[in-house]
Enzyme design. Structure first.
Site, mmCIF file in Angstrom:
data_model
loop_
_atom_site.group_PDB
_atom_site.id
_atom_site.type_symbol
_atom_site.label_atom_id
_atom_site.label_comp_id
_atom_site.label_asym_id
_atom_site.label_seq_id
_atom_site.Cartn_x
_atom_site.Cartn_y
_atom_site.Cartn_z
ATOM 1 N N LYS A 19 6.173 -1.361 15.636
ATOM 2 C CA LYS A 19 5.098 -1.788 14.737
ATOM 3 C C LYS A 19 4.119 -2.705 15.469
ATOM 4 C CE LYS A 19 4.322 -5.016 10.934
ATOM 5 N NZ LYS A 19 3.354 -4.257 10.127
ATOM 6 N N GLY A 441 -4.471 -4.565 -6.761
ATOM 7 C CA GLY A 441 -3.596 -5.722 -6.903
ATOM 8 C C GLY A 441 -3.639 -6.685 -5.747
ATOM 9 N N SER A 442 -3.370 -6.217 -4.544
ATOM 10 C CA SER A 442 -3.267 -7.139 -3.409
ATOM 11 C C SER A 442 -4.578 -7.209 -2.646
ATOM 12 C CB SER A 442 -2.149 -6.690 -2.471
ATOM 13 O OG SER A 442 -2.370 -5.382 -1.996
ATOM 14 N N ARG A 524 3.689 0.797 9.320
ATOM 15 C CA ARG A 524 4.037 0.176 8.042
ATOM 16 C C ARG A 524 5.546 0.240 7.833
ATOM 17 N NH1 ARG A 524 3.969 -3.381 4.010
ATOM 18 N NH2 ARG A 524 4.054 -2.485 1.929
ATOM 19 N N GLU A 614 8.709 10.382 -6.132
ATOM 20 C CA GLU A 614 9.660 10.609 -5.046
ATOM 21 C C GLU A 614 11.107 10.581 -5.520
ATOM 22 O OE1 GLU A 614 10.368 6.484 -2.687
ATOM 23 O OE2 GLU A 614 8.346 7.270 -2.732
ATOM 24 N N CYS A 652 0.939 6.070 -5.886
ATOM 25 C CA CYS A 652 0.448 6.237 -4.519
ATOM 26 C C CYS A 652 0.536 7.680 -4.057
ATOM 27 C CB CYS A 652 1.239 5.337 -3.577
ATOM 28 S SG CYS A 652 0.957 3.591 -3.803
ATOM 29 N N HIS A 703 -5.529 3.212 3.550
ATOM 30 C CA HIS A 703 -4.610 3.405 4.662
ATOM 31 C C HIS A 703 -5.347 3.711 5.963
ATOM 32 C CE1 HIS A 703 -2.088 3.994 1.102
ATOM 33 N NE2 HIS A 703 -1.127 3.506 1.836
#
Length: 763
Positions: A19, A441-442, A524, A614, A652, A703
């Site tokens: 990462k 939201g974020s 991520r 999912e 998502c 993204h």
């Protein structure tokens, strides 16, 4: 003698080395050679971790995604990235994220950015892959350089290598046709490239190749079933032995296809399909290997080794050296090493196994099968003691919680009024314009935010200072939203480390790790909390942060929560009771938070269900049972509020068209959903289905670092307006903004607001 092998290993590194190397390279802070060297170091370490196995996977390492690697292996690149300067790695990252290294002057001068490849979930996991793109004109050509280089590295290290590739039928099945072409029509072009690859591997001295075909655990029509016979007949004389690996589900009717494939071995996921294993034991050609995925590659609990041996020993007696054992699937989906968790609750830690520990469990099973149980009696006794302690622990079972679940009635999931009636009250209360704007939201999680949280968690910062710092970040988020002119605000979620972990930390029944990271996509990573016992909410979790944010503005402030299905699907969940029961426990806990937010004067509440799809079983025939309890759990959470409180939900990257009716049954007032990368393809569902409530089709792909233009977003919304009445459309990004930088977010949201203004005027 039973062969012990592995299907794949986590590639991010025990300390997320991959990462940090990727993000450093993308920012221009490190070189291409630095990144390539780090990849080689990780591969070397991971092969060493697996050195006791009889066969070790090679080719499972990736700088972003193994499906994208396969597209490069097959020479299948979208036209939009062809002809650019730079090498293969530049184009690789252009497809993955829209651009390569950000600071390269020639890159900015040449092309800036391109549309990133569409991203969706790998079967029913939380891993995202880059969707291959196909057209009627798609041609394939082999570029095996990456795989062959890794194979050469492995040989130099003395690794007993088993190359791993994605099979041709699965590759076509998970790809997306960008025109009206039939994907299967490309099989004849694809097979010679695969055959050429297998011959090249044979020429390198490879004996076994693992070829993953997880599409075999889904329902296939006649043409797709026939494709398997065609494909593997073409590989008979390539000089290698093929192990066709299936995982994540049950073979069922596809067992007949598998049994007849002209290959040397079959892998079956025994965690999900013991019946399939038992069937193949009876009918499989005596010359074929049967690999049994007996250790759970998707969850973190210790296996019951004694029970596994009770089941496995008769199979071993019948198959002899034709029995292989392995994890059920790649260990990509679990953390690397439990031993690094020095601060984990010791009792719960004794019940767990991460990737390295799962390989140790395999070794115990293999030794027992080869030499008898007495050879591993101490390990079996230790395992039994841990499982008994877990089963009897009072921390796992809470009678009050079980009684609350037993008292659930359908009335808990019903709103006071239907949408058409409550929407009138909401419009009057909120006074929003046409095409209202909001975010998901974020806001960016800056280095300062992460530092403050880290210092507070380590005890170097007291609570008062921590609260002051978080309030300052909330004030910044509110101020920026005021400047931008958004219509419904969020507080920015500065205090939250992760949308699931944050809530799990405040619920009884969870424990948390320091280093148990799992790759979600690219760089991520997520650190799923471990849900080990009955769930309850000791106190309010978000109310004070949201109340403070609302005090700073006259605009509506959304309360931000993660829904029960997503908390379930993004946790490592206990395996000693049905998931549906655990989900109801979560629903009741989050419902209490919803009602407390409403009492605090918050009248827009978003309950994210990013992971709803999912959790679907891979076979459609099993969907309805899941949807019944999943949608029911969301409704328990959301529907205790009054008519004037507007409930939002968010989803998502996933394909939703085939469950749109179930999404409507959630009865959220507003749903925000990803559509930017798929060019509003999701909205095709509304040509045949009348979606009754409001929807915000995401127009800003968060993204990717690319900043969408006003024209692009207006075009997407105009597509949406052809299917959804304008008075029921919202304008928003497609996900939260925590991974982006303010320097990207401000111009992008400025364009979002400008696009909404243009849409309102109709110009």
């Amino acid at each position: 003698m039973t062969i012990i092998h592995n299907l794949g290993f986590p590639r991010i590194g025990a300390k997320r080395e991959l990462k940090f190397a990727l993000e450093s390279y993308w920012k221009g802070e490190s070189s291409r050679d630095d990144l390539i060297d780090l990849g080689a170091q990780l591969r070397q370490r991971h092969w060493a971790n697996q050195s006791e196995l009889d066969l070790v996977p090679v080719g499972d390492f990736s700088f972003y995604d193994q499906v994208l690697d396969t597209s490069f292996l097959l020479g299948n690149l979208p036209e939009r990235v062809q002809g650019f300067h730079g090498d293969k790695l530049d184009n690789y990252f252009r497809i993955a994220r829209g651009r390569s290294a950000e600071t390269a002057e020639d890159h900015r001068a040449c092309c800036g950015g391109v549309a990133a490849g569409e991203m969706t979930k790998w079967f029913d996991t939380n891993y995202h892959y880059i969707v291959p793109e196909l057209t009627a004109d798609t041609a394939f050509h082999l570029d095996a350089s990456n795989l062959l280089e890794q194979l050469a590295e492995a040989k130099a290290q003395g690794v007993k290598a088993k190359p791993v590739i994605i099979g041709p039928v699965t590759y076509l099945a998970i790809a997306k046709a960008k025109d009206e072409s039939n994907k299967l029509a490309l099989l004849d072009r694809l097979l010679p490239v695969y055959a050429e690859l297998l011959v090249a591997l044979a020429n390198e001295g490879v004996e076994w190749v693992q070829i993953d075909e997880p599409i075999l655990v889904t329902e296939l029509d006649d043409d797709w079933q026939a494709a398997f016979a065609i494909a593997y007949e073409a590989f008979k004389d390539t000089g290698v032995k093929l192990l066709v690996a299936t995982y994540f589900g049950q073979l069922q009717e596809n067992a007949a296809i598998v049994e007849k494939l002209p290959v040397a071995g079959i892998h079956v996921d025994a965690i999900n399909d013991r019946e399939g294993v038992e069937s193949l034991v009876q009918i499989l050609d005596a010359e074929k290997v049967l690999s049994v995925g007996i250790i759970n590659g998707r969850n973190v609990w210790k296996a019951d080794l004694t029970a596994v041996l009770d089941w496995l020993e008769p199979i071993a007696k019948k198959l002899g050296d034709k029995l292989w054992i392995a994890p059920s699937c790649s260990l990509l989906h679990v953390p690397v090493d439990l031993e690094s968790e020095d601060n984990l609750d010791p009792e719960v830690k004794s019940w767990l196994a991460f990737a390295l520990q799962k390989l140790e469990e395999l070794q115990v099973l293999g030794k027992a099968l080869r030499e008898g149980r007495n050879a591993v009696k101490d390990a079996l006794a230790e395992n039994k003691a841990a499982l008994t302690a877990r089963r009897n622990s009072p921390r796992v079972h809470n009678p009050t919680v079980k009684a609350a679940v037993g008292a659930v009635t359908p009335a808990l999931g019903k709103r006071q009024s239907t949408y058409d009636k409550r929407s009138v009250k909401q419009k009057a209360a909120l006074q929003l314009p046409l095409y209202p704007t909001t975010t998901i939201g974020s806001f960016p999680q800056t280095a300062d935010i992460r530092r403050v949280r880290s210092e507070y968690k380590a005890g170097r910062l007291d609570e008062a200072a921590y609260i002051a710092a978080m309030r300052a970040e909330i004030a910044r988020s509110v101020e920026e939203q005021e400047k931008l002119g958004l219509d419904v605000f969020v507080h920015g979620e500065a205090e939250r480390n992760d949308m699931v972990e944050y809530f799990g930390e405040q619920l009884d029944g969870y424990v948390f790790t320091q280093f148990a990271w799992v790759q979600s996509y690219g760089s991520r990573c997520v650190k799923p909390p471990i849900l080990f016992g009955d769930i309850s909410r000791p106190q309010a979790m978000t109310v004070e942060w949201t109340r403070y944010a609302q005090s700073l503005t006259d605009k509506p402030m959304k309360g931000m929560l993660t829904g029960p299905v997503t908390i379930l699907n993004w946790s490592f969940v206990r395996d000693d009771q049905p998931r549906s029961v655990t989900c109801q426990q979560l629903a009741l806990a989050i419902r209490e938070e919803v009602l407390d937010l409403e009492k605090a004067g918050v009248h827009v509440i978003q309950i994210d269900e990013a992971a709803l799809r999912e959790g679907l079983p891979l076979r459609k025939s099993q969907w309805q049972d899941y949807l019944d309890w999943a949608i029911g759990s969301f409704r328990i959470t959301a529907n205790g509020v009054g008519d004037q409180t507007q409930i939002h939900t968010h989803m998502c990257y996933s394909e939703f068209n085939d469950i749109i009716a179930s999404i409507a049954e959630m009865d959220a007032d507003v749903i925000t959903i990803e559509t930017s990368r798929s060019d509003m393809e999701l909205l095709d569902a509304f040509e045949d289905f009348h979606y009754p409530n409001e929807i915000g089709p995401g127009v800003y792909d968060i993204h990717s670092p690319n900043i969408p233009t006003v024209e692009h977003m207006v075009g997407l919304m105009n597509k949406a307006a052809k299917r959804i009445p304008a008075e029921r459309l919202w304008v928003n990004p497609d996900c939260g903004l925590k991974t982006r930088q303010w320097s990207e977010v401000i111009p992008a949201l400025t364009n979002v607001v400008e696009a909404a203004k243009i849409l309102r005027t109709g110009n």
